[in-house]
Write an enzyme that holds these catalytic residues in place. Structure first.
Site, PDB file in Angstrom:
ATOM      1  N   GLU A 164     115.526 -70.514  -3.413  1.00  0.00           N
ATOM      2  CA  GLU A 164     114.698 -71.623  -2.928  1.00  0.00           C
ATOM      3  C   GLU A 164     114.681 -71.726  -1.405  1.00  0.00           C
ATOM      4  OE1 GLU A 164     115.871 -75.178  -5.037  1.00  0.00           O
ATOM      5  OE2 GLU A 164     114.643 -74.623  -6.770  1.00  0.00           O
ATOM      6  N   CYS A 169     114.708 -74.573  11.309  1.00  0.00           N
ATOM      7  CA  CYS A 169     115.760 -74.576  12.319  1.00  0.00           C
ATOM      8  C   CYS A 169     115.130 -74.699  13.694  1.00  0.00           C
ATOM      9  CB  CYS A 169     116.587 -73.296  12.222  1.00  0.00           C
ATOM     10  SG  CYS A 169     117.878 -73.176  13.473  1.00  0.00           S
ATOM     11  N   CYS A 174     115.523 -69.973  17.703  1.00  0.00           N
ATOM     12  CA  CYS A 174     114.258 -70.214  16.984  1.00  0.00           C
ATOM     13  C   CYS A 174     113.156 -70.636  17.959  1.00  0.00           C
ATOM     14  CB  CYS A 174     114.454 -71.255  15.884  1.00  0.00           C
ATOM     15  SG  CYS A 174     115.404 -70.604  14.490  1.00  0.00           S
ATOM     16  N   GLU A 320     113.781 -71.072 -13.195  1.00  0.00           N
ATOM     17  CA  GLU A 320     114.721 -72.123 -13.594  1.00  0.00           C
ATOM     18  C   GLU A 320     113.967 -73.259 -14.269  1.00  0.00           C
ATOM     19  OE1 GLU A 320     116.957 -73.815 -10.378  1.00  0.00           O
ATOM     20  OE2 GLU A 320     117.300 -71.894  -9.416  1.00  0.00           O
ATOM     21  N   HIS A 371     124.450 -81.426 -14.706  1.00  0.00           N
ATOM     22  CA  HIS A 371     123.105 -80.875 -14.873  1.00  0.00           C
ATOM     23  C   HIS A 371     123.028 -80.167 -16.224  1.00  0.00           C
ATOM     24  CE1 HIS A 371     119.466 -78.556 -14.227  1.00  0.00           C
ATOM     25  NE2 HIS A 371     119.249 -79.229 -13.112  1.00  0.00           N
TER      26      HIS A 371
HETATM   27  C1  GLA Z   1     117.464 -75.834  -7.856  1.00  0.00           C
HETATM   28  C2  GLA Z   1     118.423 -74.724  -7.466  1.00  0.00           C
HETATM   29  C3  GLA Z   1     119.555 -74.556  -8.415  1.00  0.00           C
HETATM   30  C4  GLA Z   1     120.050 -75.884  -8.918  1.00  0.00           C
HETATM   31  C5  GLA Z   1     118.905 -76.611  -9.551  1.00  0.00           C
HETATM   32  C6  GLA Z   1     119.281 -77.912 -10.197  1.00  0.00           C
HETATM   33  O1  GLA Z   1     116.343 -75.417  -8.511  1.00  0.00           O
HETATM   34  O2  GLA Z   1     117.798 -73.497  -7.247  1.00  0.00           O
HETATM   35  O3  GLA Z   1     120.583 -73.853  -7.752  1.00  0.00           O
HETATM   36  O4  GLA Z   1     120.556 -76.613  -7.849  1.00  0.00           O
HETATM   37  O5  GLA Z   1     117.971 -76.903  -8.566  1.00  0.00           O
HETATM   38  O6  GLA Z   1     118.164 -78.541 -10.765  1.00  0.00           O
HETATM   39 ZN    ZN Z   2     117.622 -71.190  14.581  1.00  0.00          ZN
END
Ligand code: GLA
Ligand code: ZN
Length: 675
Positions: A164, A169, A174, A320, A371
């Site tokens: 993700e 920054c 930067c 995910e 979770h």
């Molecule tokens: C994100 C992250 C995961 C986890 C989930 C929980 O999508 O990529 O590592 O933290 O959220 O929902």
């Molecule tokens: Zn930086």
């Protein structure tokens, strides 16, 4: 079904593995001390749940490199071997999503600096500077080691780059890169001043070194600067991604790479980033409520699935999702019966070739211990959630034929990050309450309810092959876009635009000579003014003997050749055009001048679908909250009929059968072509 843009069958994501991938994030590194019992049990449970893929190593940097240059791959060797032995594909991550403490301590330059120009402490994740040569070198080293070590490993199926990507920054390194980016883009400081309209408030720069990224303690009113900063941030991630995959490409040229995206996350232009991904993937976390609100939520997440598929115009990965509660949502309501199956099938319906979760086994500590997971703290298969996952696994086993099937969409809706950024920044037009994403989704929802497949593209994507292109609130007309729309309509396409279209160019400089700028001729109109309404205000438009309420925005337009099928019902602009259609070349260009409710949009798009000959997945009127989505191999269609309402619904699919769908039930119809 008419031949689609991307009809046919794509190769499976993992070569020689023609199955829908089912699995998710797996953290055996959190259980190193219990590996003899827990890992073994994990494999038994994974097999039992029909899991065939697990993502490993996502946040495992310290486990892999406990001190600078001290690598420990033995445990990962063991995990990879164990996965291979159990027929499980490894989605192997590069660990750059979070960093070891020793690195931050020794090289503070790897830490991010925030907008207020203070450097973060070590901690959290995604907290690294993408410009830092030290960080880049450390990433290069560990990625090279991973690639070298596992290049021939039978378990290796997909590279999961970082996790993700996000944030920004503002450190001195930067800033320097930002200036370099601008120099390359504009060539001279004069050109930059012109593009950013810096004569305003005496903001003219006389030297590159004066340019600083946006900051609440500095410059935030120069919209061109803000816009270029977002574009630069996107380039930073794109460049960093390319940096990350360079060693992987070298050792494993055939293993596909992806990074897990986040739907419509505003910080990165995903269309630009996706250009360098092999496969698009994303993390989807709808907060189901168990009420009729789930219908709108279903639409929203269908939109994001379609968006993710459209990034590469081929099957994507649901990387995910939560098999149960999502701990960071304000309410962690459990999935009602059928919901886990529904959200999993929904991803497939819109083009995913995977159903993956966060997480396989719940950790015992820290912030994600509650979770949802396949395996709960209790630790066995005797849970409701495990049974839900297992049921998905069983159903997926019967869906090998779906692997690689395309989405035959002939309609596209434009969602553009550049428009989103600039509308988020705008002063005027209801400020931040512009509702851009919501509006795009409202237009989308009409197709969803009709069961007509659509692509979600940005304004720079090719329009070729579509019969209908809808561009809600296309405020900014980027270079080349007007020409593409012109060609599209001239050749016979139908184009739909709305209020707040064609105000500014690529640099967010307002068009002179009247809005909608370069689309004036195609649409056959001129927009003179726009009225922003208070929340209590309403106007109306009269169309085909029906009166529809309008709110928020009423644009005051003149026809310059377009027909005027509907006009405003009240106020000082009563009787003036509210809906226009212009015949242009062989096509038609519509303009909806005010923000209407869904009632109007549904009636309007029913007509457009008919004019354009768009075929729904099922030839029937679907009950509210039920959609039908299609994927097709060219020989066989898979029609996913999904009930997002908490009520039973009757679906009549003609000669394909009739069914009463329970709340949240999914019915998959397999239809041979020409049957
Ligand atoms: C994100 C992250 C995961 C986890 C989930 C929980 O999508 O990529 O590592 O933290 O959220 O929902
Ligand atoms: Zn930086």
């Amino acid at each position: 079904m008419k031949a689609g843009l991307n009809d046919g069958v794509y190769p499976p994501i993992v070569a020689n593995f023609p199955h829908i991938l089912h699995g998710g994030d797996y953290n055996p590194d959190q259980w190193l001390k219990q590996k003899d019992t827990i890992w073994k049990e994990d494999m038994r449970l994974a097999r039992l749940a029909g899991i065939n893929s697990l993502s490993v190593g996502i946040f495992a940097w310290t486990a892999l490199e406990s001190a600078e240059g001290e690598y420990h791959f033995e445990w990962l060797d063991e995990v990879m071997d164990m996965l291979a032995k159990n027929g499980i594909v490894a989605v192997l991550a590069t660990p750059s999503g979070a960093r070891p403490a020793w690195m931050s301590q020794r090289y503070p330059e790897v830490l991010r600096v925030n907008r207020k120009r203070t450097r973060n402490l070590h901690g959290a994740r995604h907290n690294h500077c993408l410009s830092s040569p030290v960080y880049r070198e450390k990433v290069r080293l560990i990625n090279t080691k991973l690639a070298e070590r596992y290049k021939d490993h039978p378990a290796l199926g997909v590279w999961h780059i970082s996790n993700e990507y996000g944030g920004e920054c503002h450190c001195p390194l930067c800033q320097e890169r930002f200036r370099e980016y601008l120099k390359k883009k504009y060539g001279s400081i004069e050109a930059l001043n012109e593009a950013w309209w810096t004569g305003f408030w005496s903001h003219t720069y006389t030297d590159w070194s004066q340019v600083e990224s946006p900051s609440p303690i500095g410059e935030e009113s120069t919209h061109g600067l803000n816009l270029d900063w977002m574009r630069f941030t996107t380039e930073q991630f794109r460049d960093f991604y390319l940096w990350e995959i360079a060693p992987l490409r070298q050792f494993t040229p055939k293993i596909p790479c992806t990074t897990n995206l986040m739907g419509t996350y505003p910080g990165i232009d995903y269309f630009r980033l996706a250009e360098v991904l092999d496969i698009a993937s994303w993390d989807s976390y709808p907060q189901w409520t168990g009420t009729a609100e789930d219908i709108a939520l279903g639409v929203e997440f269908s939109f994001r699935h379609d968006l993710t598929r459209s990034l590469k115009k081929r099957p994507f990965m649901l990387m995910e999702s939560s098999p149960s509660a999502t701990n960071w949502r304000p309410v962690t309501k459990l999935h009602r019966p059928n919901v886990h199956m529904l959200q999993s099938m929904q991803a497939l319906a819109h083009g995913s070739d995977t159903v993956q979760y966060f997480q396989f086994r719940k950790g015992r500590g820290s912030s994600e211990k509650f979770h949802g997971a396949v395996v709960d703290h209790e630790g066995t298969e005797n849970t409701r959630v495990f049974a839900d996952v297992k049921a998905v696994g069983e159903r997926l086993r019967g869906l090998d034929g779906l692997v690689g099937a395309a989405t035959p969409s002939r309609a596209a809706i434009i969602y553009d990050w550049n428009v989103r950024w600039i509308l988020d920044d705008i002063k005027g037009l209801l400020q931040a309450k512009h509702g851009y994403e919501k509006t795009v989704i409202e237009h989308y929802s009409c197709f969803w309810q009709m069961g007509i497949p659509v692509d979600i593209i940005d304004s720079k994507q090719s329009l070729e092959g579509y019969d209908l292109v809808v561009a809600p609130m296309l405020y900014m007309i980027r270079d080349g876009v007007a020409e593409a729309i012109e060609t599209f309509v001239k050749k016979g396409g139908t184009f739909v635009a709305t209020y707040i279209t064609g105000y500014t160019d690529e640099n967010d400089l307002c068009f002179t000579g009247g809005f909608p700028g370069p689309l004036k001729e195609i649409l056959g109109i001129w927009c003179e003014e726009i009225d922003s309404l208070y929340p209590r205000d309403r106007n109306s438009i009269n169309w085909k003997n029906k009166k529809y309420e309008v709110y928020d925005f009423c644009e005051l337009i003149h026809s310059r050749g377009a027909e005027v099928p509907a006009s405003y019902g009240s106020d000082f602009y009563s009787g003036r055009p509210a809906l226009t259609v212009n015949s242009y070349g062989k096509g038609k260009a519509w303009f909806i001048a005010a923000r209407t409710g869904l009632d109007f949009l549904q009636d309007f798009y029913r007509d457009r679908a008919k004019d354009c000959g768009l075929k729904p997945a099922l030839d029937t009127v679907l009950p509210r909250g039920v959609t039908a989505q299609i994927r097709s191999t060219g020989k066989k269609d898979y029609i996913f009929v999904m009930n997002f309402s908490p009520e039973k619904q009757n679906v009549d699919a003609g000669n394909l059968g009739k069914k009463t769908l329970e709340a949240y039930e999914t019915w998959i119809i397999e239809r041979q072509e020409n049957s």
